[in-house]
Design an enzyme around this catalytic site. Structure first.
Site, PDB file in Angstrom:
ATOM      1  N   PHE A 148      -4.264  -0.083  -0.895  1.00 55.42           N
ATOM      2  CA  PHE A 148      -5.695   0.235  -0.858  1.00 55.42           C
ATOM      3  C   PHE A 148      -6.394  -0.057  -2.185  1.00 55.42           C
ATOM      4  CE2 PHE A 148      -4.199   4.227  -2.800  1.00 55.42           C
ATOM      5  CZ  PHE A 148      -5.186   4.443  -3.748  1.00 55.42           C
ATOM      6  N   GLU A 175      -5.503  -0.122   5.566  1.00 60.04           N
ATOM      7  CA  GLU A 175      -6.448   0.421   6.556  1.00 60.04           C
ATOM      8  C   GLU A 175      -7.513   1.299   5.898  1.00 60.04           C
ATOM      9  OE1 GLU A 175      -3.329   1.021   6.106  1.00 60.04           O
ATOM     10  OE2 GLU A 175      -2.845   3.150   6.347  1.00 60.04           O
ATOM     11  N   CYS A 280      -1.819   0.168 -10.341  1.00 61.48           N
ATOM     12  CA  CYS A 280      -0.367   0.146 -10.547  1.00 61.48           C
ATOM     13  C   CYS A 280      -0.049  -0.109 -12.016  1.00 61.48           C
ATOM     14  CB  CYS A 280       0.271  -0.924  -9.691  1.00 61.48           C
ATOM     15  SG  CYS A 280      -0.329  -2.540 -10.128  1.00 61.48           S
TER      16      CYS A 280
END
Ligand code: NAD
Length: 496
Positions: A148, A175, A280
């Site tokens: 995401f 999603e 990340c």
């Protein structure tokens, strides 16, 4: 309310009757409904990708590159629109969303050089009158499953290089943030990409499992959390697919006592709280050596108290909300855990209340000091605006600590001591290292990837590793004999 469909064979396709809500994290309102694809949707996408494959693989790399040049121009033309879509679904501030788009466009620029990148090797006379050449050919239908937090950049790590190499591609975006991927597929179509070469299937776990189980999909690129990365790697490899699966992180930044403390503080502020820590490559652990800890703490606290938290659409906001209510609860829960575990909560962002945005998923920046390696807030990836400071006595203790963590995505050191920096860069067990650079995300012509439990597979993303991942090597040995045939040869051929 927007309906977010699939994009298959060059057009939007509304599939099935299963949808999930997509939220605006700043307001908590539902902004759209995303279609949840299943095995049937994946099959439709594979049929389109398979039909397009022979023609696209046979298209000269130069022509494929020209599509990429037009795509790059369209991405730039639509940069505000794409950044708006990112901010609306992810929550990050508009300027940060645009920055992530720029980093993605750099991969498209790299893919524009594909005729050069695919050039093989040739050796004349490997044996008498025998020549040998190596070529890189497409692997077939490839798939990408993305997280995401970078709705544009991470898909752009994958499909431009895969497509430029002559493959067809099926993208399954997150999603939670699906709209930008769909828009990019439309722009690539507008750039002249033939129908079926890039397809977007929206959905959740079912759609990913259908991709993993499909025998005609040859390669899978995944970016997401470590447990899912590991399971995708295991299952895709067992099914005989080529796979690269990038996982989670806990990035450390060592601050030596000789570092410029103002620079180190600036670096920590941006790297820990930019994008609300949902990167990340975010720095979530500051490893303070010796008296660096007190110096950092006294600088960080006032800066954190002044950090402007607000909706990503407000140009004055420096940090937006977290992506979903569930994620907000998870991150907040970690702050509760850290306090219970005995870490010192120096700045507590839990009390933040933004007038007019009471239902948004906002959390103020949090700082824990005196964190120890046995604590869950140290060991686990929090993926929010929570910075942990660990105090260590010296450089050796700092590098030992960093190398003992299960993750190895990116780590950094701030120092003026070249010897310490060089030793750290050499010894650290991570894929990406920063020296006085807090978030060392490699440029598109280098490759991106971690070590240890931050990456499952052998090859990193983009750069030459991207080209290697999306191609198969073939070596041809050729001669054109004339005159008398020598007859059958029953011994191991040697080139003489
Ligand atoms: P996630 O693992 O929950 O989801 C990633 C993708 O996998 C999504 O498309 C999702 O639909 C799908 N998915 C989720 N659960 C699945 C399951 N059980 N089986 C199959 N598919 C599944 O990750 P996220 O929350 O979207 O993203 C955040 C995570 O991604 C963090 O851990 C972050 O560190 C990591 N990340 C890593 C990198 C990197 O380069 N290493 C880059 C960005 C994000």
């Amino acid at each position: 309310m927007t309906q977010i469909d699939h994009f298959i064979n060059g057009q939007r396709l509304s599939g099935g009757d299963r949808f999930a809500d997509v939220f605006n994290p700043a307001t908590g309102e539902v902004g759209g409904k995303v279609a949840l694809g299943d095995a049937g949707t994946v099959e439709t996408a594979v049929r389109a990708a398979a039909a397009a494959l022979p023609g696209w693989a046979a298209t000269p790399p130069l022509q494929r590159a020209r599509v990429m040049f037009r795509f790059k121009a369209l991405l730039e033309e639509h940069s505000d629109e794409l950044a708006d879509l990112i901010t609306a679904e992810h929550g990050k501030v508009h300027a940060d969303a645009k920055g992530s788009l720029t980093r993605g466009i750099e991969v498209v620029e790299f893919a524009c050089g594909i005729p050069h990148l695919l050039k093989g090797e040739f050796t004349e006379n490997v044996g008498t009158n025998v020549d040998s050449y190596s070529v890189r050919q497409p692997v077939g239908i490839c798939a990408g499953v993305t997280p995401f937090n970078f709705p544009v950049m991470v898909p752009l790590w994958m499909f431009p290089i895969s497509i430029a190499c002559g493959n067809t591609f099926i993208l399954k975006p997150s999603e939670k943030t699906p709209s930008a991927a769909l828009r990019m597929a439309e722009l690539l179509s507008e750039a002249g990409l033939p129908d079926g070469v890039l397809n977007v299937v929206n959905g959740e776990r079912d759609a990913v499992e259908a991709i993993l189980n499909h025998p005609e999909i040859s390669a899978i690129s995944f970016v997401g959390s470590t447990p899912v990365a590991q399971s995708i790697y295991t299952n895709a490899a067992a099914a005989g697919k080529r796979v690269q699966a990038l996982g989670g992180a806990k990035n450390h930044m060592i601050v030596m006592p000789d570092a410029d403390m103002d620079q180190a503080t600036d670096a920590l502020m941006g790297a820990a709280f930019g994008s609300a820590g949902e990167r990340c490559m975010a720095v979530s652990v500051a490893v303070a050596v010796g008296d660096a800890a007190d110096q950092l703490r006294e600088r960080l606290v006032p800066r954190m108290q002044k950090l402007k938290v607000g909706p990503g659409t407000d140009p004055d906001s420096e940090m937006g909300p977290l992506v979903t209510k569930a994620h907000h609860e998870k991150v907040r829960g970690y702050v509760d855990i850290g306090a219970k575990e005995g870490a010192e909560l120096v700045v507590d962002g839990r009390d933040l209340n933004l007038q007019g945005y009471e239902d948004g998923y906002f959390l103020g920046p949090c700082l824990f000091d005196n964190v120890t390696p046995d604590m869950r807030i140290y060991k686990e990836e929090i993926f929010g605006p929570v910075l942990s400071m660990v105090r260590v006595p010296n450089f050796d203790a700092a590098t030992t600590l960093v190398n003992a963590h299960e993750f190895g995505n990116g780590n950094a050191i701030f120092t003026r001591d070249g010897d310490a920096a060089r030793t750290f860069a050499s010894r650290t067990l991570t894929g990406m290292v920063g020296i006085n650079v807090p978030i060392p995300v490699p440029m598109a012509f280098h490759s991106f990837g971690g070590w240890r439990r931050s990456l499952f597979g052998d090859l990193h993303m983009h750069g030459m590793d991207g080209v290697r991942f999306y191609t198969r090597l073939k070596t041809v040995t050729a001669r054109w004999p004339t005159g008398l045939r020598a007859g059958a040869d029953f011994i191991m051929p040697t080139m003489s």
